[in-house]
Motif scaffolding. Structure first.
Motif, PDB file in Angstrom:
ATOM      1  N   ALA A  76      37.500  39.982  59.546  1.00 12.84           N
ATOM      2  CA  ALA A  76      37.964  41.241  58.962  1.00 12.84           C
ATOM      3  C   ALA A  76      37.144  41.509  57.712  1.00 12.84           C
ATOM      4  O   ALA A  76      36.562  40.587  57.127  1.00 12.84           O
ATOM      5  N   ASP A  77      37.079  42.755  57.301  1.00 10.45           N
ATOM      6  CA  ASP A  77      36.447  43.061  56.023  1.00 10.45           C
ATOM      7  C   ASP A  77      37.441  42.731  54.907  1.00 10.45           C
ATOM      8  O   ASP A  77      38.635  42.547  55.148  1.00 10.45           O
ATOM      9  N   HIS A  78      36.913  42.628  53.681  1.00 14.28           N
ATOM     10  CA  HIS A  78      37.717  42.059  52.601  1.00 14.28           C
ATOM     11  C   HIS A  78      37.680  42.986  51.390  1.00 14.28           C
ATOM     12  O   HIS A  78      36.606  43.362  50.932  1.00 14.28           O
ATOM     13  N   ILE A  79      38.847  43.367  50.884  1.00 17.00           N
ATOM     14  CA  ILE A  79      38.952  44.153  49.659  1.00 17.00           C
ATOM     15  C   ILE A  79      39.178  43.201  48.486  1.00 17.00           C
ATOM     16  O   ILE A  79      40.074  42.362  48.512  1.00 17.00           O
ATOM     17  N   GLY A  80      38.392  43.319  47.455  1.00 20.87           N
ATOM     18  CA  GLY A  80      38.533  42.475  46.270  1.00 20.87           C
ATOM     19  C   GLY A  80      37.178  42.183  45.665  1.00 20.87           C
ATOM     20  O   GLY A  80      36.179  42.126  46.399  1.00 20.87           O
ATOM     21  N   PRO A  81      37.127  42.099  44.344  1.00 19.88           N
ATOM     22  CA  PRO A  81      38.238  42.129  43.400  1.00 19.88           C
ATOM     23  C   PRO A  81      38.776  43.538  43.187  1.00 19.88           C
ATOM     24  O   PRO A  81      38.081  44.520  43.454  1.00 19.88           O
ATOM     25  N   LEU A  82      40.006  43.602  42.700  1.00 21.12           N
ATOM     26  CA  LEU A  82      40.625  44.870  42.347  1.00 21.12           C
ATOM     27  C   LEU A  82      41.249  44.684  40.967  1.00 21.12           C
ATOM     28  O   LEU A  82      42.111  43.829  40.780  1.00 21.12           O
ATOM     29  N   VAL A  83      40.794  45.484  40.017  1.00 23.02           N
ATOM     30  CA  VAL A  83      41.275  45.426  38.634  1.00 23.02           C
ATOM     31  C   VAL A  83      41.812  46.799  38.273  1.00 23.02           C
ATOM     32  O   VAL A  83      41.185  47.827  38.582  1.00 23.02           O
ATOM     33  N   ALA A  84      42.977  46.844  37.644  1.00 22.53           N
ATOM     34  CA  ALA A  84      43.569  48.138  37.282  1.00 22.53           C
ATOM     35  C   ALA A  84      44.490  47.979  36.077  1.00 22.53           C
ATOM     36  O   ALA A  84      44.991  46.888  35.790  1.00 22.53           O
ATOM     37  N   ARG A  85      44.701  49.097  35.391  1.00 25.57           N
ATOM     38  CA  ARG A  85      45.612  49.102  34.243  1.00 25.57           C
ATOM     39  C   ARG A  85      47.072  49.042  34.690  1.00 25.57           C
ATOM     40  O   ARG A  85      47.910  48.448  34.015  1.00 25.57           O
ATOM     41  N   ARG A  86      47.349  49.683  35.850  1.00 27.90           N
ATOM     42  CA  ARG A  86      48.735  49.798  36.306  1.00 27.90           C
ATOM     43  C   ARG A  86      48.810  49.601  37.815  1.00 27.90           C
ATOM     44  O   ARG A  86      47.844  49.888  38.535  1.00 27.90           O
ATOM     45  N   PRO A  87      49.954  49.138  38.337  1.00 24.37           N
ATOM     46  CA  PRO A  87      50.101  48.965  39.788  1.00 24.37           C
ATOM     47  C   PRO A  87      49.855  50.249  40.573  1.00 24.37           C
ATOM     48  O   PRO A  87      49.284  50.207  41.670  1.00 24.37           O
ATOM     49  N   ALA A  88      50.268  51.384  40.042  1.00 31.20           N
ATOM     50  CA  ALA A  88      50.081  52.635  40.768  1.00 31.20           C
ATOM     51  C   ALA A  88      48.606  52.945  40.987  1.00 31.20           C
ATOM     52  O   ALA A  88      48.208  53.459  42.042  1.00 31.20           O
ATOM     53  N   VAL A  89      47.781  52.633  39.994  1.00 29.21           N
ATOM     54  CA  VAL A  89      46.341  52.849  40.137  1.00 29.21           C
ATOM     55  C   VAL A  89      45.767  51.904  41.184  1.00 29.21           C
ATOM     56  O   VAL A  89      44.952  52.291  42.023  1.00 29.21           O
ATOM     57  N   ALA A  90      46.198  50.633  41.150  1.00 29.35           N
ATOM     58  CA  ALA A  90      45.733  49.669  42.140  1.00 29.35           C
ATOM     59  C   ALA A  90      46.095  50.126  43.550  1.00 29.35           C
ATOM     60  O   ALA A  90      45.274  50.058  44.480  1.00 29.35           O
ATOM     61  N   ARG A  91      47.309  50.632  43.720  1.00 26.49           N
ATOM     62  CA  ARG A  91      47.741  51.122  45.027  1.00 26.49           C
ATOM     63  C   ARG A  91      46.890  52.309  45.473  1.00 26.49           C
ATOM     64  O   ARG A  91      46.487  52.400  46.641  1.00 26.49           O
ATOM     65  N   ASP A  92      46.597  53.224  44.554  1.00 31.90           N
ATOM     66  CA  ASP A  92      45.789  54.396  44.906  1.00 31.90           C
ATOM     67  C   ASP A  92      44.382  53.997  45.338  1.00 31.90           C
ATOM     68  O   ASP A  92      43.807  54.590  46.258  1.00 31.90           O
ATOM     69  N   LEU A  93      43.813  52.993  44.676  1.00 31.17           N
ATOM     70  CA  LEU A  93      42.475  52.538  45.058  1.00 31.17           C
ATOM     71  C   LEU A  93      42.465  51.983  46.482  1.00 31.17           C
ATOM     72  O   LEU A  93      41.563  52.279  47.268  1.00 31.17           O
ATOM     73  N   ILE A  94      43.478  51.191  46.816  1.00 30.43           N
ATOM     74  CA  ILE A  94      43.549  50.644  48.170  1.00 30.43           C
ATOM     75  C   ILE A  94      43.773  51.758  49.184  1.00 30.43           C
ATOM     76  O   ILE A  94      43.131  51.804  50.243  1.00 30.43           O
ATOM     77  N   ARG A  95      44.653  52.684  48.878  1.00 30.00           N
ATOM     78  CA  ARG A  95      44.924  53.786  49.815  1.00 30.00           C
ATOM     79  C   ARG A  95      43.672  54.620  50.047  1.00 30.00           C
ATOM     80  O   ARG A  95      43.406  55.063  51.171  1.00 30.00           O
TER      81      ARG A  95
END
Length: 284
Positions: free
Chosen positions: A203-222
């Motif tokens: 599978a392809d792999h997402i990461g690293p993921l750095v964000a100020r807030r969980p909502a931003v992290a979720r938006d990046l993944i979406r």
């Protein structure tokens, strides 16, 4: 009762990549040839091969981020050579070579955790790998997430040195060059978050993921998922109920746990609260 076959340790070179891949496939791991080559190229002399009767039966090494941080990784043993001390011996040798590094860490599988505890590593926090297939659901209209540009890299790299706690510019630039389609950022009122990714065997792999807030992290993944419908992804994240629940809401399912461990009393570097996904067990 017969004696266990003996083995010797030697430096691992690019010519050993096919053997490294063979051991990855035997264990069901996700790395590709490109990952092995990058690990060996960025860390000359930092990886070892265990050899028995002319055959590579084990590997281990460390991804080094300067003098301050090293990440022990790629501890692989041929199924036919397990329970013969290969993994412990090669890991001990790698750790010995890192005696002058301030912080030494690794991500342990459940099977490896007891071995590493005996070698003087301590548990820091729980991680979990999630597995999901991207849907075509678009990100929220108000999402600041967009594809990362080369001009975004200076700001991303400056923040990453603080968030990760070490300079991994070479690794992030490699990720951006290998898989620019998985590099996203959220430049709202200043940089709010960023993520990278890479291709994998399973599978392809997402990461690293750095964000100020969980909502931003979720938006990046979406945003990343929406751009690649149908594609399968892994993501390795802190085992925190609110965050893992958000990933489940995006269609991810828990695959397997890891334990992040550090040698001795070393503190976890950087700012873990901003790290919503790690790069992976091979890169830290």
């Amino acid at each position: 009762m017969t004696d266990a076959p003996s083995f010797t340790l030697r430096p691992m070179g690019l010519e050993d990549v096919p053997d490294g891949l063979r051991l990855c496939r035997a264990s069901g791991w996700n790395q590709r040839e490109e990952d092995w080559r990058e690990l060996l190229s960025l860390n000359p002399g930092g990886f070892l091969a265990a050899v028995a009767e002319g055959r590579v039966v084990g590997t281990a090494g460390a991804m080094r981020y300067g003098a301050g941080l090293a990440w022990v990784c790629m501890i692989l043993v041929d199924p036919e050579s397990r329970s013969q001390g290969v993994g412990s011996r090669i890991t001990e040798d790698v750790l010995r070579r890192l005696e002058n590094v301030a912080v030494v860490g690794l991500d342990a599988t459940p099977g490896g955790r007891p071995v590493y505890l005996k070698l003087g590593l301590r548990e820091a926090r729980a991680l979990v790998r999630f597995d999901g297939r991207a849907s075509s659901a678009p990100p929220p209209v108000a999402s600041p997430a967009r594809a990362m540009k080369a001009t975004d890299l200076p700001a991303v790299l400056a923040w990453d040195r603080e968030a990760f706690g070490a300079d991994r510019e070479s690794l992030l630039r490699w990720l951006f060059a290998q898989a620019p389609e998985y590099a996203w950022c959220a430049p709202a009122a200043g940089l709010e978050g960023y993520c990278f990714g890479r291709h994998g065997h399973n599978a392809d792999h997402i990461g690293p993921l750095v964000a100020r807030r969980p909502a931003v992290a979720r938006d990046l993944i979406r945003a990343c998922l929406a751009a690649h419908p149908g594609r399968r992804f892994f993501i390795d994240v802190p085992h925190e109920p609110e965050w893992t629940g958000a990933l489940a809401g995006l269609g991810f399912a828990e695959q397997r746990p890891f334990t992040r461990m550090y040698r001795g009393d070393a503190k976890e570097p950087g700012n873990p609260a901003e790290q919503f996904a790690v790069t992976g067990p091979e890169f830290g």
